[in-house]
Design a protein around this motif. Structure first.
Motif, PDB file in Angstrom:
ATOM      1  N   ILE A 114      -5.169  35.062   3.207  1.00 12.68           N
ATOM      2  CA  ILE A 114      -5.884  33.802   3.357  1.00 12.68           C
ATOM      3  C   ILE A 114      -4.876  32.696   3.630  1.00 12.68           C
ATOM      4  N   ASN A 115      -5.380  31.480   3.813  1.00 15.95           N
ATOM      5  CA  ASN A 115      -4.531  30.294   3.855  1.00 15.95           C
ATOM      6  C   ASN A 115      -5.064  29.266   2.871  1.00 15.95           C
ATOM      7  N   SER A 116      -4.329  28.199   2.690  1.00 16.42           N
ATOM      8  CA  SER A 116      -4.647  27.233   1.640  1.00 16.42           C
ATOM      9  C   SER A 116      -5.808  26.325   1.988  1.00 16.42           C
ATOM     10  N   THR A 117      -6.372  26.444   3.184  1.00 19.79           N
ATOM     11  CA  THR A 117      -7.537  25.630   3.538  1.00 19.79           C
ATOM     12  C   THR A 117      -8.847  26.286   3.122  1.00 19.79           C
ATOM     13  N   LEU A 118      -8.812  27.555   2.705  1.00 22.33           N
ATOM     14  CA  LEU A 118     -10.024  28.267   2.300  1.00 22.33           C
ATOM     15  C   LEU A 118     -10.378  27.936   0.864  1.00 22.33           C
ATOM     16  N   THR A 119     -11.634  27.617   0.636  1.00 25.66           N
ATOM     17  CA  THR A 119     -12.099  27.295  -0.708  1.00 25.66           C
ATOM     18  C   THR A 119     -12.408  28.576  -1.488  1.00 25.66           C
ATOM     19  N   THR A 120     -12.763  28.394  -2.752  1.00 25.74           N
ATOM     20  CA  THR A 120     -13.054  29.545  -3.613  1.00 25.74           C
ATOM     21  C   THR A 120     -14.172  30.400  -3.047  1.00 25.74           C
ATOM     22  N   GLN A 121     -15.277  29.777  -2.650  1.00 24.96           N
ATOM     23  CA  GLN A 121     -16.409  30.531  -2.135  1.00 24.96           C
ATOM     24  C   GLN A 121     -16.076  31.238  -0.831  1.00 24.96           C
ATOM     25  N   GLU A 122     -15.256  30.628   0.002  1.00 28.00           N
ATOM     26  CA  GLU A 122     -14.861  31.265   1.252  1.00 28.00           C
ATOM     27  C   GLU A 122     -13.969  32.482   0.996  1.00 28.00           C
ATOM     28  N   VAL A 123     -13.101  32.389  -0.002  1.00 30.50           N
ATOM     29  CA  VAL A 123     -12.249  33.533  -0.354  1.00 30.50           C
ATOM     30  C   VAL A 123     -13.090  34.683  -0.892  1.00 30.50           C
ATOM     31  N   ILE A 124     -14.082  34.364  -1.732  1.00 32.81           N
ATOM     32  CA  ILE A 124     -14.957  35.409  -2.274  1.00 32.81           C
ATOM     33  C   ILE A 124     -15.717  36.097  -1.154  1.00 32.81           C
ATOM     34  N   ALA A 125     -16.250  35.313  -0.227  1.00 29.37           N
ATOM     35  CA  ALA A 125     -16.985  35.899   0.910  1.00 29.37           C
ATOM     36  C   ALA A 125     -16.076  36.779   1.756  1.00 29.37           C
ATOM     37  N   LEU A 126     -14.831  36.356   1.941  1.00 33.89           N
ATOM     38  CA  LEU A 126     -13.883  37.153   2.727  1.00 33.89           C
ATOM     39  C   LEU A 126     -13.549  38.463   2.021  1.00 33.89           C
ATOM     40  N   LEU A 127     -13.412  38.421   0.698  1.00 28.51           N
ATOM     41  CA  LEU A 127     -13.112  39.628  -0.068  1.00 28.51           C
ATOM     42  C   LEU A 127     -14.267  40.617  -0.007  1.00 28.51           C
TER      43      LEU A 127
ATOM     44  N   LEU B  45     -12.510  28.627 -11.603  1.00 29.76           N
ATOM     45  CA  LEU B  45     -12.138  27.766 -10.494  1.00 29.76           C
ATOM     46  C   LEU B  45     -13.394  27.145  -9.879  1.00 29.76           C
ATOM     47  N   LYS B  46     -13.299  25.881  -9.528  1.00 34.04           N
ATOM     48  CA  LYS B  46     -14.426  25.212  -8.882  1.00 34.04           C
ATOM     49  C   LYS B  46     -14.654  25.802  -7.493  1.00 34.04           C
ATOM     50  N   ARG B  47     -15.873  25.647  -7.007  1.00 44.16           N
ATOM     51  CA  ARG B  47     -16.208  26.173  -5.683  1.00 44.16           C
ATOM     52  C   ARG B  47     -15.364  25.531  -4.587  1.00 44.16           C
ATOM     53  N   THR B  48     -14.976  24.268  -4.822  1.00 43.15           N
ATOM     54  CA  THR B  48     -14.217  23.538  -3.809  1.00 43.15           C
ATOM     55  C   THR B  48     -12.708  23.643  -4.004  1.00 43.15           C
ATOM     56  N   ALA B  49     -12.269  24.440  -4.995  1.00 36.42           N
ATOM     57  CA  ALA B  49     -10.832  24.596  -5.235  1.00 36.42           C
ATOM     58  C   ALA B  49     -10.217  25.484  -4.155  1.00 36.42           C
ATOM     59  N   PHE B  50      -8.899  25.449  -4.074  1.00 35.83           N
ATOM     60  CA  PHE B  50      -8.160  26.254  -3.095  1.00 35.83           C
ATOM     61  C   PHE B  50      -7.323  27.291  -3.847  1.00 35.83           C
ATOM     62  N   PRO B  51      -7.772  28.545  -3.882  1.00 39.52           N
ATOM     63  CA  PRO B  51      -7.121  29.579  -4.700  1.00 39.52           C
ATOM     64  C   PRO B  51      -5.641  29.784  -4.399  1.00 39.52           C
ATOM     65  N   LEU B  52      -5.225  29.664  -3.132  1.00 37.46           N
ATOM     66  CA  LEU B  52      -3.815  29.900  -2.813  1.00 37.46           C
ATOM     67  C   LEU B  52      -2.926  28.810  -3.403  1.00 37.46           C
ATOM     68  N   TRP B  53      -3.402  27.565  -3.421  1.00 34.98           N
ATOM     69  CA  TRP B  53      -2.657  26.504  -4.099  1.00 34.98           C
ATOM     70  C   TRP B  53      -2.593  26.771  -5.597  1.00 34.98           C
ATOM     71  N   GLU B  54      -3.696  27.253  -6.169  1.00 37.96           N
ATOM     72  CA  GLU B  54      -3.712  27.560  -7.609  1.00 37.96           C
ATOM     73  C   GLU B  54      -2.689  28.652  -7.934  1.00 37.96           C
ATOM     74  N   ARG B  55      -2.586  29.642  -7.053  1.00 37.10           N
ATOM     75  CA  ARG B  55      -1.608  30.707  -7.270  1.00 37.10           C
ATOM     76  C   ARG B  55      -0.184  30.163  -7.252  1.00 37.10           C
ATOM     77  N   LEU B  56       0.085  29.258  -6.328  1.00 37.68           N
ATOM     78  CA  LEU B  56       1.418  28.676  -6.233  1.00 37.68           C
ATOM     79  C   LEU B  56       1.726  27.804  -7.441  1.00 37.68           C
ATOM     80  N   LEU B  57       0.746  27.009  -7.889  1.00 38.81           N
ATOM     81  CA  LEU B  57       0.976  26.103  -9.016  1.00 38.81           C
ATOM     82  C   LEU B  57       1.179  26.857 -10.323  1.00 38.81           C
TER      83      LEU B  57
END
Length: 335
Positions: A203-216, A243-255
């Motif tokens: 993924i990239n950091s522009t994808l939100t939580t819901q978009e990552v779930i849909a991709l998975l 994580l909120k629906r509008t959060a960015f999981p890749l940023w959360e992983r980095l932080l």
């Protein structure tokens, strides 16, 4: 000529931002930790002055509800006639791979037929053939005027076609898509993944939580609604935060850092209970210790309730006395 300048401040959440220097420091630490696993390292690029991260995000399965696998994928499907009667020239495999059938029930039926063919073939091949004539060995007998019947070329070709069909069926089973070893089966297409099994999604950091779930879910060909799931950040201390629906999981992983022993990201049911850090600190204690802590908390709660009742009782008594005094003074003045 207009030039695009990189962001001096990078927005990682709605309520959090970091400087470019902090971002580069976090990224260097992350990639140094993943030096032995180059595929887990993160990269970045500027998109019209906006910093974008890209890389693999590892997600652990933690769902309790059963998931449903799709019957087929988007690949082209051949006609049923070509499947049922494979041609040894045009269709050398004898069977198409998973995802090329309209109904996977046919796959199971063909597998059963293939297994029966294997049993029949093993029974037929119990006879040992001579390498030169392909005739079955036999005991030396006196010469006779009757000739021994040999296998025809047509029967040998038929056996070769069966062998190819069986090997193709076994190859198709090996290459089917699976979740922790669970292949699609029309009888067991609904199951619950093993808790803690880790998978990755790019993924990239522009994808939100819901978009990552849909991709998975799309990656594993899962029919469940993405809105039924959520991503949770789980710490080693058992603290669990949704994580909120509008959060960015890749940023959360980095932080949260690169160590999966300290922090993991889980895919769970959307109604999974969060665990605060105050509660998480007691989870790993033994049962007798937890019971003693719970008893202590109950005693403190009862004490706090008694003190609160006593304080309000004193305030109520004082207020009643003040009202009574004012009523007496007013009565004397009126007389």
């Amino acid at each position: 000529m207009n030039t695009i300048h990189p962001q001096p401040v990078i927005q990682v959440r709605k309520d959090k931002s970091i400087s470019r220097g902090e971002f580069l420091s976090l990224l260097r630490t992350y990639n140094c930790f993943c030096e032995d696993k180059k595929n887990l390292q993160l990269t970045y690029y500027d998109n019209n002055g906006k910093m974008v991260l890209e890389g693999l995000l590892d997600i652990s399965w933690g769902v309790h509800q059963p998931i449903r696998l799709q019957m087929n994928d988007e690949k082209s499907t051949p006609s049923s006639r070509a499947i049922q009667s494979p041609d040894p020239v045009t269709n050398k495999r004898g069977m198409t791979r998973w995802g090329e059938l309209d109904n996977l029930c046919n796959i199971a039926e063909q597998e059963e037929e293939a297994e029966q063919e294997v049993e029949e073939q093993e029974t037929t091949q119990q006879l040992v053939f001579e390498s030169s004539t392909l005739k079955p060995k036999r005991n030396r007998e006196p010469e006779s005027s009757n000739l021994i019947r040999t296998r025809s070329d047509a029967s040998l070709v038929k056996m070769r076609v069966k062998d190819q069909a069986v090997s193709a069926a076994q190859k198709a089973r090996r290459h089917r898509f699976s979740i922790n070893g669970h292949f699609y089966n029309y009888k067991t297409s609904i199951f619950t993944p093993t808790k803690g099994f880790v998978t990755t999604v790019r993924i990239n950091s522009t994808l939100t939580t819901q978009e990552v779930i849909a991709l998975l879910l799309q990656k594993f060909k899962i029919e469940n609604d993405p809105n039924d799931f959520a991503l949770y950040v789980v710490h080693a201390s058992e603290e669990k935060k949704k994580l909120k629906r509008t959060a960015f999981p890749l940023w959360e992983r980095l932080l949260h850092g690169p160590s999966r022993k300290i922090v993991k990201i889980f895919l769970m049911d959307k109604d999974a209970e969060e665990i605060s850090i105050d509660v998480a600190q007691y989870i790993k204690f033994e049962l007798p210790v937890l019971e003693a802590i719970l008893q202590k908390l109950n005693e403190e709660e009862e004490k706090h309730i008694r003190n609160t009742h006593l304080r309000y009782k004193v305030e109520k008594t004082s207020l009643i006395r003040q009202l009574q005094r004012r009523m007496i003074v007013r009565a004397e003045t009126s007389v």
